[in-house]
Design an enzyme around this catalytic site. Structure first.
Site, PDB file in Angstrom:
ATOM      1  CG  HIS A   1      18.877  25.755  32.205  1.00 47.28           C
ATOM      2  ND1 HIS A   1      18.021  25.993  31.141  1.00 47.28           N
ATOM      3  CD2 HIS A   1      19.858  24.961  31.713  1.00 47.28           C
ATOM      4  CE1 HIS A   1      18.473  25.358  30.079  1.00 47.28           C
ATOM      5  NE2 HIS A   1      19.569  24.715  30.396  1.00 47.28           N
TER       6      HIS A   1
ATOM      7  CG  HIS B   1      19.724  19.628  23.577  1.00 47.38           C
ATOM      8  ND1 HIS B   1      20.232  20.886  23.466  1.00 47.38           N
ATOM      9  CD2 HIS B   1      19.266  19.529  24.858  1.00 47.38           C
ATOM     10  CE1 HIS B   1      20.111  21.518  24.616  1.00 47.38           C
ATOM     11  NE2 HIS B   1      19.531  20.719  25.476  1.00 47.38           N
TER      12      HIS B   1
ATOM     13  CD  GLU C   1      13.321  23.845  30.723  1.00 46.74           C
ATOM     14  OE1 GLU C   1      12.463  23.118  31.246  1.00 46.74           O
ATOM     15  OE2 GLU C   1      13.519  23.886  29.500  1.00 46.74           O
TER      16      GLU C   1
ATOM     17  CG  HIS D   1      23.016  21.026  31.224  1.00 42.29           C
ATOM     18  ND1 HIS D   1      21.743  20.974  31.752  1.00 42.29           N
ATOM     19  CD2 HIS D   1      22.959  21.911  30.201  1.00 42.29           C
ATOM     20  CE1 HIS D   1      20.952  21.782  31.073  1.00 42.29           C
ATOM     21  NE2 HIS D   1      21.666  22.364  30.118  1.00 42.29           N
TER      22      HIS D   1
ATOM     23  CG  HIS E   1      22.157  27.483  27.946  1.00 46.25           C
ATOM     24  ND1 HIS E   1      22.653  26.687  26.947  1.00 46.25           N
ATOM     25  CD2 HIS E   1      21.612  26.630  28.856  1.00 46.25           C
ATOM     26  CE1 HIS E   1      22.417  25.406  27.221  1.00 46.25           C
ATOM     27  NE2 HIS E   1      21.784  25.349  28.381  1.00 46.25           N
TER      28      HIS E   1
ATOM     29  CG  HIS F   1      15.200  22.273  25.025  1.00 51.68           C
ATOM     30  ND1 HIS F   1      14.921  22.790  26.266  1.00 51.68           N
ATOM     31  CD2 HIS F   1      16.373  21.631  25.148  1.00 51.68           C
ATOM     32  CE1 HIS F   1      15.903  22.485  27.112  1.00 51.68           C
ATOM     33  NE2 HIS F   1      16.799  21.774  26.451  1.00 51.68           N
TER      34      HIS F   1
ATOM     35  CG  HIS G   1      19.196  18.557  30.322  1.00 50.35           C
ATOM     36  ND1 HIS G   1      17.834  18.707  30.211  1.00 50.35           N
ATOM     37  CD2 HIS G   1      19.726  19.272  29.285  1.00 50.35           C
ATOM     38  CE1 HIS G   1      17.557  19.486  29.176  1.00 50.35           C
ATOM     39  NE2 HIS G   1      18.678  19.839  28.593  1.00 50.35           N
TER      40      HIS G   1
HETATM   41 CU1  CUO Z   1      18.754  21.444  27.211  1.00 49.55          CU
HETATM   42 CU2  CUO Z   1      20.604  23.650  28.918  1.00 49.55          CU
HETATM   43  O1  CUO Z   1      18.815  22.756  28.488  1.00 49.55           O
HETATM   44  O2  CUO Z   1      20.170  22.958  27.232  1.00 49.55           O
END
Ligand code: CUO
Length: 694
Positions: free
Chosen positions: A369, A209, A354, A409, A373, A213, A242
């Site tokens: 998004h 993950h 995003e 998600h 978080h 990113h 995701h």
């Molecule tokens: Cu990968 Cu919410 O985007 O974590």
């Protein structure tokens, strides 16, 4: 001229001063006095004399005029850094731009050495990683994995303390013992969500993950080259990668007798699931804060990070996004309509949701998004009253540990699915491949047909590069992770066209029955389809049998790539293989390819489709690129290698009269029922080093 490989040394021991020894062979950077920070002033030379002999390697750092770094430096080094916070992304974006525009590796080395002790250690790691990935003159470098540099984000803090003790007390490296990371350490069996510990807290899953990113940044400084963000179908890939995580998580939930994850779609609801990470941040020297059961979100207002977001903002953004989906178009900054068609619509939505710099209109559609978080990560201290740091949801390397990640998600995915739901269903003639029939598919593992077995396994990994202010030398942890016995697909295709034809083999799997024991309906099951592999086949006329190993999967990277120690890697930096390593570091860990299943066995539908490659192919020139995990990570500097929508053929509602998977099948598709059995014995490593040896 600087050697680009020395730049990698700057990742080692991220919170120690840059002039300390690096790389395991006592290499030191000989830096100009003017680069020293105030803190250590004239101490550099004497410290280096103490830790590194004259014969040890030296890296000469040229003195150049340093660009203004005051903006990235404005984030304090012991504060949290989060890619979900726009001001942090902008500060990182500034440093990335500086690194990218320096005229040579020599200059990059100078500025990186200067910046290393002045900017936030994680921001530095991120910015330098992105720059090394995108500069033409720094290709072919094997960057250390993030878990090697910041092990504190992957490992129980109690283990970190034991590692310190081991490396301090046991001077002889051969006598050092791996520290065993306990399994199930974050909660007890009273917490049903804890059954998923092996998935949420898996190092490879979290590393994937973070890496995803990293290779898909979302911010650049205004006016800078957009190419580091503007990658082919990156918005769609955000959705798809995701979405697949949720599909996989649901299969794990079913394996553990839990219902599918419920989307967190009402932000005024309490979050039933608490999470207590039991990790300390090395950079901040603080614990990652927990979230108690039944926490309710509050508006976040933290001026220090220019963070101000309310539940109302989120609701407004979501209703605007849904309105755009239902209308079939978004309104860009110039008040023009951009249609959300069946090809580009999902990509536009991905960038909007995003909130990348490619979003057509951030003012209108917001930052839903990332702010989700943030609202969750700061739910324990939304206004900074207690000067607390964010929880694990605030960082892409730790977010997947928390049960709320999946609920959040699942909600984000519901928004994407709202768009997919209004696209026309694939017609049977679109799905078919004329004159091509798949006659059968099966899997084989250790002589058994259509039966896969999972189990737990111990592995040792070395965390020494990220263990700061400690004696040098390997310090290992012994972790326990899910694994499966490797398997092989065998499928038979009948080509009646009389000519050689290319096909794209697409293999998926989903649970056969739902959490209530009923056979799954296609409308549900399609969302739980896990992509296992996708590859090109050349089918000669007549019947042809194909085999494919599970280790070749187009969604995974091998265990060794996830956990290998690059400093001991025998790969030479100029092989095509290693040139792509950094990008290839992205990928779902192969040890998590198949869900755990159940002790008594759990039924899955294995699915294969062979589609017409003439319709799927993407013509592009240039080197082959990284082909380790393209389905989830794309190809470096190239187009996504499949013209079809990601998740095809399961990304849309089915044509009418399709109630179950069987109804969906055209002659170029086939299914088989397979059983995944979990064997509860743990595959142990040999016992620990004998202390009695000298
Ligand atoms: Cu990968 Cu919410 O985007 O974590």
């Amino acid at each position: 001229m600087a050697d680009k490989k020395n730049l990698l040394l700057l990742f080692d021991h991220p919170t120690e001063p840059v002039f300390m020894d690096k790389g395991g062979n006592k290499t030191v950077f000989e830096m100009p006095d003017s680069y020293m920070t105030e803190n250590y002033g004239g101490l550099c030379k004497s410290v280096q004399k103490r830790i590194s002999a004259d014969r040890d390697p030296k890296v000469f750092v040229r003195e150049i005029s340093i660009p203004d770094l005051s903006y990235p430096e404005s984030l304090k080094r012991n504060e949290p850094f989060s890619l979900f916070v726009k001001s942090h992304r902008q500060k990182a974006g500034h440093l990335i731009e500086v690194f990218l525009t320096l005229k040579s590796v020599d200059h990059l080395q100078s500025v990186a050495v200067y910046a290393r002790d002045r900017v936030h250690p994680v921001l530095f790691n991120y910015a330098l990683s992105v720059a090394l990935l995108h500069r033409k003159d720094t290709q072919g470098l094997d960057l250390p994995s993030f878990w090697q540099t910041f092990p504190d984000r992957f490992v129980d803090s109690a283990v970190m303390q034991k590692l310190r003790e081991e490396s301090y007390v046991v001077q002889n490296i051969a006598q050092r013992r791996p520290i065993v990371i306990p399994t199930k350490y974050t909660a007890s069996d009273l917490e049903p969500e804890h059954r998923l510990w092996y998935f949420r807290e898996d190092m490879g899953v979290n590393l994937h993950h973070w890496h995803w990113h990293l290779i898909y940044p979302i911010e650049i400084t205004p006016g800078a080259d957009r190419s580091i963000v503007d990658k082919d179908r990156r918005g769609e890939l955000f959705y798809y990668m995701h979405q697949q995580v949720i599909a996989r998580y649901n299969a794990e939930r079913f394996s553990n007798h839990l219902g599918r994850v419920k989307p967190f779609n009402n932000l005024t609801d309490t979050i039933a699931e608490g999470y207590f990470p039991k990790m300390d941040s090395l950079v901040a020297s603080r614990a990652f804060p927990p979230r108690f059961d039944n926490t309710r979100l509050s508006d976040v207002n933290r001026p220090v990070d220019q963070l101000r977001v309310g539940i109302n903002d989120m609701n407004l953004w979501s209703s605007r996004i849904l309105e755009a989906i239902h209308q079939g178009f978004v309104i860009n900054r110039n008040e023009e309509k951009i249609y959300l068609d069946d090809v580009k619509g999902i990509d536009i939505l991905g960038n909007m949701i995003e909130a990348t710099v490619l979003s057509p209109n951030q003012t209108m559609y917001g930052d839903i998004h990332n702010m989700g978080h943030i609202l969750i990560a700061y739910s324990h201290d939304p206004t900074n009253r207690h000067l607390e740091f964010p929880g694990v949801m605030g960082d892409s390397s730790t977010a997947m540990r928390d049960p709320i990640f999946y609920k959040w998600h699942a909600y984000i995915d519901d928004i994407f699915q709202e768009h997919k739901r209004i696209l026309p269903a694939y017609r049977a003639d679109e799905l078919s491949y004329q004159d091509m029939e798949v006659l059968s598919i099966k899997v084989e593992s250790r002589g058994l047909q259509n039966r896969l077995t999972t189990f737990f396994k111990e592995s040792d990994v070395d965390l020494s590069r990220g263990m700061d202010f400690q004696p040098r030398g390997n310090v290992m942890v012994r972790l326990t992770h899910l694994q499966h016995h490797p398997f092989k697909y065998t499928f038979v295709v009948n080509n009646t066209s009389g000519a050689r034809r290319y096909g794209y083999a697409r293999i998926f799997m989903a649970p056969k029955v739902d959490e209530n024991g009923y056979e799954m309906l296609f409308a549900d099951q399609r969302l739980m389809m896990i992509e296992l592999d996708k590859f090109l086949i050349l089918v000669p006329p007549g019947r042809q049998t194909f085999t494919r190993d599970s280790t070749s999967s187009s969604v995974t990277i091998p265990f060794e790539r996830t956990f290998r120690d690059l400093s001991n890697s025998s790969e030479t930096p100029n092989t095509p293989e290693s040139q792509e390593n950094f990008f290839c570091g992205c990928g779902w860990p192969n040890h998590m390819l198949v869900p755990k299943g159940r002790a008594e066995g759990m039924s899955f539908d294995l699915f294969i489709m062979v589609s017409n490659y003439d319709n799927d192919r993407v013509d592009q020139n240039g080197p082959d690129g990284c082909s380790t995990a393209p389905s989830y990570c794309g190809l470096r500097d190239r187009l996504y290698p499949d013209r079809k929508s990601m998740g095809y053929p399961f990304d849309r509602l089915p044509r009418t009269n399709v109630i179950t998977l069987d109804h969906f099948l055209t002659s170029n598709m086939k299914t088989a029922e397979i059983t995944i059995t979990h064997d509860s014995t743990i595959e142990k490593l040999p016992s620990l080093a004998n202390r009695n040896r000298n």
